[in-house]
Scaffold this motif. Sequence first.
Motif, mmCIF file in Angstrom:
data_model
loop_
_atom_site.group_PDB
_atom_site.id
_atom_site.type_symbol
_atom_site.label_atom_id
_atom_site.label_comp_id
_atom_site.label_asym_id
_atom_site.label_seq_id
_atom_site.Cartn_x
_atom_site.Cartn_y
_atom_site.Cartn_z
ATOM 1 N N LEU A 1 0.821 -1.206 0.000
ATOM 2 C CA LEU A 1 0.000 0.000 0.000
ATOM 3 C C LEU A 1 0.854 1.255 0.000
ATOM 4 N N PHE A 2 1.808 1.345 0.900
ATOM 5 C CA PHE A 2 2.609 2.560 1.019
ATOM 6 C C PHE A 2 3.623 2.679 -0.102
ATOM 7 N N ARG A 3 4.215 1.559 -0.506
ATOM 8 C CA ARG A 3 5.184 1.596 -1.591
ATOM 9 C C ARG A 3 4.501 2.009 -2.896
ATOM 10 N N GLY A 4 3.296 1.505 -3.128
ATOM 11 C CA GLY A 4 2.566 1.883 -4.325
ATOM 12 C C GLY A 4 2.129 3.324 -4.289
ATOM 13 N N TYR A 5 1.811 3.838 -3.095
ATOM 14 C CA TYR A 5 1.377 5.230 -3.008
ATOM 15 C C TYR A 5 2.521 6.198 -3.253
ATOM 16 N N LEU A 6 3.720 5.838 -2.819
ATOM 17 C CA LEU A 6 4.844 6.746 -2.996
ATOM 18 C C LEU A 6 5.078 7.072 -4.461
ATOM 19 N N PHE A 7 4.950 6.098 -5.321
ATOM 20 C CA PHE A 7 5.243 6.320 -6.734
ATOM 21 C C PHE A 7 3.975 6.612 -7.526
ATOM 22 N N ASN A 8 2.992 5.739 -7.437
ATOM 23 C CA ASN A 8 1.772 5.919 -8.217
ATOM 24 C C ASN A 8 0.953 7.092 -7.692
ATOM 25 N N GLY A 9 0.895 7.250 -6.390
ATOM 26 C CA GLY A 9 0.138 8.360 -5.816
ATOM 27 C C GLY A 9 0.739 9.698 -6.180
ATOM 28 N N TYR A 10 2.060 9.789 -6.163
ATOM 29 C CA TYR A 10 2.718 11.032 -6.560
ATOM 30 C C TYR A 10 2.432 11.335 -8.024
ATOM 31 N N ARG A 11 2.471 10.329 -8.868
ATOM 32 C CA ARG A 11 2.207 10.527 -10.291
ATOM 33 C C ARG A 11 0.777 10.998 -10.514
ATOM 34 N N ARG A 12 -0.181 10.394 -9.800
ATOM 35 C CA ARG A 12 -1.580 10.777 -9.963
ATOM 36 C C ARG A 12 -1.834 12.187 -9.428
ATOM 37 N N LEU A 13 -1.232 12.529 -8.299
ATOM 38 C CA LEU A 13 -1.405 13.879 -7.766
ATOM 39 C C LEU A 13 -0.766 14.926 -8.680
ATOM 40 N N ALA A 14 0.393 14.612 -9.227
ATOM 41 C CA ALA A 14 1.055 15.550 -10.125
ATOM 42 C C ALA A 14 0.255 15.746 -11.405
ATOM 43 N N ALA A 15 -0.437 14.725 -11.861
ATOM 44 C CA ALA A 15 -1.255 14.854 -13.058
ATOM 45 C C ALA A 15 -2.477 15.736 -12.808
ATOM 46 N N GLN A 16 -2.973 15.784 -11.581
ATOM 47 C CA GLN A 16 -4.138 16.599 -11.245
ATOM 48 C C GLN A 16 -3.769 18.008 -10.802
ATOM 49 N N LEU A 17 -2.493 18.299 -10.693
ATOM 50 C CA LEU A 17 -2.033 19.592 -10.194
ATOM 51 C C LEU A 17 -2.611 20.780 -10.957
ATOM 52 N N PRO A 18 -2.612 20.804 -12.290
ATOM 53 C CA PRO A 18 -3.171 21.978 -12.979
ATOM 54 C C PRO A 18 -4.667 22.167 -12.720
ATOM 55 N N TYR A 19 -5.385 21.090 -12.493
ATOM 56 C CA TYR A 19 -6.834 21.192 -12.316
ATOM 57 C C TYR A 19 -7.232 21.816 -10.990
ATOM 58 N N TRP A 20 -6.387 21.737 -9.981
ATOM 59 C CA TRP A 20 -6.744 22.377 -8.709
ATOM 60 C C TRP A 20 -5.846 23.557 -8.375
ATOM 61 N N LEU A 21 -4.642 23.614 -8.942
ATOM 62 C CA LEU A 21 -3.738 24.718 -8.637
ATOM 63 C C LEU A 21 -4.215 26.034 -9.265
ATOM 64 N N ILE A 22 -4.699 26.013 -10.490
ATOM 65 C CA ILE A 22 -5.163 27.223 -11.161
ATOM 66 C C ILE A 22 -6.383 27.827 -10.451
ATOM 67 N N PRO A 23 -7.444 27.045 -10.138
ATOM 68 C CA PRO A 23 -8.560 27.653 -9.400
ATOM 69 C C PRO A 23 -8.184 28.126 -8.005
ATOM 70 N N VAL A 24 -7.302 27.416 -7.323
ATOM 71 C CA VAL A 24 -6.874 27.849 -5.993
ATOM 72 C C VAL A 24 -6.084 29.143 -6.105
ATOM 73 N N GLY A 25 -5.235 29.267 -7.116
ATOM 74 C CA GLY A 25 -4.475 30.495 -7.316
ATOM 75 C C GLY A 25 -5.384 31.675 -7.626
ATOM 76 N N ILE A 26 -6.384 31.464 -8.472
ATOM 77 C CA ILE A 26 -7.336 32.532 -8.783
ATOM 78 C C ILE A 26 -8.124 32.924 -7.536
ATOM 79 N N GLY A 27 -8.577 31.945 -6.785
ATOM 80 C CA GLY A 27 -9.330 32.227 -5.559
ATOM 81 C C GLY A 27 -8.500 32.959 -4.522
#
Length: 101
Positions: A48-74
């Motif tokens: 669980l933790f080993r998979g989250y370190l790599f796959n979770g980071y990749r998934r979060l980085a892929a979603q970064l533009p979708y939440w970073l831009i609205p948070v920055g505007i807000g």
Amino acid sequence: MKPTSVAMSDMPGPKNVWWGDYHGGVQRQRGVVTYSVSPFRQNPTAHLFRGYLFNGYRRLAAQLPYWLIPVGIGYSAYAWAKKREAWQNSKEGHIASGGAH
């Protein structure tokens, strides 16, 4: 010692047959398919933790533009509103709006 047929039989009276009742006068069902789950799929917390370190980071980085831009505007709208509210409540803001302080 062999038990008698009376001791092995059910209660006397009519038989109530339910779906899936394999014994007691119901013919054996054919074509019943049984599925099972692999033992590797039955342990969902393995690695669980080993998979989250790599796959979770990749998934979060892929979603970064979708939440970073609205948070920055807000946040920029919030910072602008706080700065303007502080200016309007200052002596300079009161004089600029035509009111007396």
